[in-house]
Scaffold this motif. Structure first.
Motif: not given
Length: 294
Positions: A39-42, A45-47, A59-60, A65-67
């Motif tokens: 998921l991070e690669r897609e 950004a690091p989550l 921050d990403a 998270l809410p979405r």
């Protein structure tokens, strides 16, 4: 981006730990790690900020998270709609409960729900911070519904339906100087050592509010997470306690005294979210609760 990736990401974010998230999802930890990394690669950004002790959102990750929760709720609603067409509810219903909920007879309520909807997995949980913790979890979409007791101001996205109420009585040991009394005031007991629940629990909030309204302070010398053990603590000389009568299994070794001149009403309620539609299973439990506990 797959729903499974979002589900795994949300579980890790909520548990703040890959091992606990994997246990909650009933999968191996490597599968969770791989899904989150993909998921991070897609997303590019690091989550999650990983370290040896806990996992924190970047921050990403905080933005996602809410979405992610909204997307998972939408997928649940889609599954519910199909399941209803085929004549049965499916899925998981996450229910927050208090540690002592005899006032509501929750096992009987959930038993009836299970007989009517055997395809729904019921997952109950308590919160370390009592009803306030359950309200927070509901607001953060980590619970679908919660049975709580919490006076005072609530978040705008939470609605409470009152189900039952009782009054807190003073519980003292048989050999306590007040044991010969039938009733007391808060001023009579303000200087005593109290046994109480931690801050955040409903009965603690009721008691704190009553003393504050009376302009009195008190000393809590031991905090216990389960009011069902409160009378035992009193019996063994650890202090006095303000408890609902149902929490005192028997009066052997203790006395119950009425407290006059104070509002010590302890109310149990069903908390539901108002900022999002609840799923079909949650709606069914809400309807059953109204039927079961009119």
């Amino acid at each position: 981006m797959e729903l499974r990736q979002l589900e795994y990401f949300v579980a890790v974010a909520e548990e703040q730990n890959f091992t606990r998230a994997a246990a909650r999802l009933h999968v191996v930890q490597s599968a969770v790690s791989a899904a989150v990394k993909t998921l991070e690669r897609e997303l590019g950004a690091p989550l999650l900020d990983r370290n040896s002790k806990r996992v924190r959102l970047t921050d990403a990750g905080a933005a996602l998270l809410p979405r992610a929760r909204i997307a998972l709720d939408a997928a649940r609603d889609a599954r519910d709609a199909v399941a209803e067409v085929h004549g049965g509810l499916r899925g998981t219903l996450r229910i927050g409960t208090m540690t002592s909920i005899k006032l509501l007879q929750l096992p009987a309520l959930l038993g009836e729900f299970h007989r009517r909807h055997p395809g729904v997995l019921l997952r109950t949980s308590v919160a370390p911070h009592g009803s306030q913790g359950l309200i927070d979890a509901l607001a953060e979409r980590r619970l679908d519904l919660a049975f709580v007791s919490l006076p005072g101001t609530l978040p705008a996205e939470i609605h409470l339906t009152e189900l039952a109420c009782t009054v807190l009585d003073l519980v003292v040991a048989d050999d306590h100087p007040l044991a010969t009394r039938e009733a007391v005031t808060l001023a009579d007991v303000a200087g005593l050592d109290f046994i109480d629940s931690p801050v955040g629990y409903g009965n603690r909030a009721v008691t704190d509010r009553a003393f504050a309204t009376a302009g009195l302070s008190r000393r809590v010398t031991i905090e216990i997470p389960d009011i069902a053990t409160g009378a035992d603590h009193v019996r063994h000389g650890l202090g006095v306690a303000l408890l609902p009568r149902f929490a005192v299994a028997d009066d052997n070794g203790v006395r119950l005294l009425t407290v006059t001149g104070a509002d010590l009403t302890w109310t149990a309620s069903l908390a539901t979210p108002t900022d999002r539609p609840v799923g079909a299973a949650a709606r069914a439990l809400i309807e059953l609760t109204a039927e079961f506990l009119p």
